[in-house]
Design a protein around this motif. Structure first.
Motif, PDB file in Angstrom:
ATOM      1  N   VAL A 217       0.852  -1.143   0.198  1.00 21.37           N
ATOM      2  CA  VAL A 217       0.134  -0.082   0.121  1.00 21.37           C
ATOM      3  C   VAL A 217       0.837   1.113   0.111  1.00 21.37           C
ATOM      4  O   VAL A 217       0.431   2.331  -0.508  1.00 21.37           O
ATOM      5  CB  VAL A 217      -1.051  -0.034   1.225  1.00 21.37           C
ATOM      6  CG1 VAL A 217      -0.308   0.013   2.516  1.00 21.37           C
ATOM      7  CG2 VAL A 217      -1.937   1.064   0.917  1.00 21.37           C
TER       8      VAL A 217
ATOM      9  N   ARG B  81      -1.611   5.744  -7.269  1.00 23.64           N
ATOM     10  CA  ARG B  81      -2.758   6.320  -6.168  1.00 23.64           C
ATOM     11  C   ARG B  81      -3.946   7.041  -6.982  1.00 23.64           C
ATOM     12  O   ARG B  81      -4.986   6.507  -6.598  1.00 23.64           O
ATOM     13  CB  ARG B  81      -1.875   7.477  -5.415  1.00 23.64           C
ATOM     14  CG  ARG B  81      -2.990   7.759  -4.419  1.00 23.64           C
ATOM     15  CD  ARG B  81      -2.305   8.913  -3.302  1.00 23.64           C
ATOM     16  NE  ARG B  81      -1.946  10.075  -4.123  1.00 23.64           N
ATOM     17  CZ  ARG B  81      -0.674  10.422  -4.574  1.00 23.64           C
ATOM     18  NH1 ARG B  81       0.407   9.635  -4.235  1.00 23.64           N
ATOM     19  NH2 ARG B  81      -0.495  11.543  -5.205  1.00 23.64           N
TER      20      ARG B  81
ATOM     21  N   TYR C 179      -6.119   4.134  -8.574  1.00 21.91           N
ATOM     22  CA  TYR C 179      -6.981   3.391  -7.437  1.00 21.91           C
ATOM     23  C   TYR C 179      -7.827   4.250  -7.137  1.00 21.91           C
ATOM     24  O   TYR C 179      -9.193   3.967  -6.848  1.00 21.91           O
ATOM     25  CB  TYR C 179      -6.081   2.999  -6.246  1.00 21.91           C
ATOM     26  CG  TYR C 179      -5.389   1.657  -6.282  1.00 21.91           C
ATOM     27  CD1 TYR C 179      -5.675   0.609  -5.777  1.00 21.91           C
ATOM     28  CD2 TYR C 179      -4.086   1.587  -7.053  1.00 21.91           C
ATOM     29  CE1 TYR C 179      -5.173  -0.917  -5.832  1.00 21.91           C
ATOM     30  CE2 TYR C 179      -3.481   0.487  -7.285  1.00 21.91           C
ATOM     31  CZ  TYR C 179      -3.925  -0.588  -6.620  1.00 21.91           C
ATOM     32  OH  TYR C 179      -3.175  -1.900  -6.859  1.00 21.91           O
TER      33      TYR C 179
ATOM     34  N   GLN D 117      -5.879  -6.022   6.167  1.00 22.12           N
ATOM     35  CA  GLN D 117      -6.378  -5.260   5.448  1.00 22.12           C
ATOM     36  C   GLN D 117      -6.922  -4.211   6.205  1.00 22.12           C
ATOM     37  O   GLN D 117      -7.184  -2.844   5.788  1.00 22.12           O
ATOM     38  CB  GLN D 117      -7.881  -5.865   5.044  1.00 22.12           C
ATOM     39  CG  GLN D 117      -8.049  -6.971   3.954  1.00 22.12           C
ATOM     40  CD  GLN D 117      -9.073  -7.902   3.789  1.00 22.12           C
ATOM     41  OE1 GLN D 117      -9.867  -7.876   4.484  1.00 22.12           O
ATOM     42  NE2 GLN D 117      -8.817  -8.745   2.660  1.00 22.12           N
TER      43      GLN D 117
ATOM     44  N   ILE E   8      -4.209  -1.764   6.028  1.00 28.89           N
ATOM     45  CA  ILE E   8      -4.081  -1.206   4.514  1.00 28.89           C
ATOM     46  C   ILE E   8      -5.061  -0.026   4.377  1.00 28.89           C
ATOM     47  O   ILE E   8      -4.824   1.150   4.124  1.00 28.89           O
ATOM     48  CB  ILE E   8      -4.596  -2.034   3.384  1.00 28.89           C
ATOM     49  CG1 ILE E   8      -3.400  -3.124   3.135  1.00 28.89           C
ATOM     50  CG2 ILE E   8      -4.992  -1.428   2.165  1.00 28.89           C
ATOM     51  CD1 ILE E   8      -3.852  -4.397   2.407  1.00 28.89           C
TER      52      ILE E   8
ATOM     53  N   VAL F  30      -4.334   4.020   4.178  1.00 32.11           N
ATOM     54  CA  VAL F  30      -5.070   4.847   3.342  1.00 32.11           C
ATOM     55  C   VAL F  30      -5.595   6.087   3.902  1.00 32.11           C
ATOM     56  O   VAL F  30      -5.585   7.328   3.345  1.00 32.11           O
ATOM     57  CB  VAL F  30      -6.023   4.066   2.249  1.00 32.11           C
ATOM     58  CG1 VAL F  30      -6.974   4.968   1.520  1.00 32.11           C
ATOM     59  CG2 VAL F  30      -5.409   2.892   1.464  1.00 32.11           C
TER      60      VAL F  30
END
Length: 119
Positions: A32, A42, A45, A82, A85, A89
């Motif tokens: 990530v 980036r 996504y 997750q 992640i 973010v």
């Protein structure tokens, strides 16, 4: 003794019913930080999630599909990776692009309203 077995069975059934299945961990290996520190990746996504451009990779599509629910439920069904992640973010966007993070939050709310209306 039979009563104790009965109680244990009831608790086991309740646990199975209440347990949420975790999201697939197939893409837990993504880097990530590499994505967040690369403007082109980036943006790909972000645009995938916002549905303004197609998702170019399977992992981008996967995270697009789970992100709204993950954000709104505080990652209730996320694997530990997750959660890391999503946290990375959220941290990156709130520090570097807070206007975009607000768009992500608004879209996640909209997506969850649609999902709940469809059920």
């Amino acid at each position: 003794m039979a009563r104790l077995n009965y109680i244990i069975i009831l608790i086991s059934i309740a646990s199975c019913v209440l347990a949420e299945e975790l999201y697939n961990d197939q893409y837990d290996h993504i880097d990530v930080n590499n994505i967040l520190n690369n403007d082109k990746l980036r943006d790909q996504y972000f645009n995938c999630y916002m549905e303004t451009e197609p998702c170019l990779t399977a992992d981008a599509k996967f995270f697009k599909d789970i992100s709204s629910e993950a954000i709104q439920t505080k990652c209730k069904r996320c694997t530990e990776k997750q959660k890391e992640i999503i946290d990375a973010v959220a941290d990156w966007y709130t520090q570097n692009k807070p206007d975009r993070w607000q768009k992500v939050i608004a879209k996640s709310l909209e997506d969850m309203k649609k999902k709940n209306a469809d059920q």
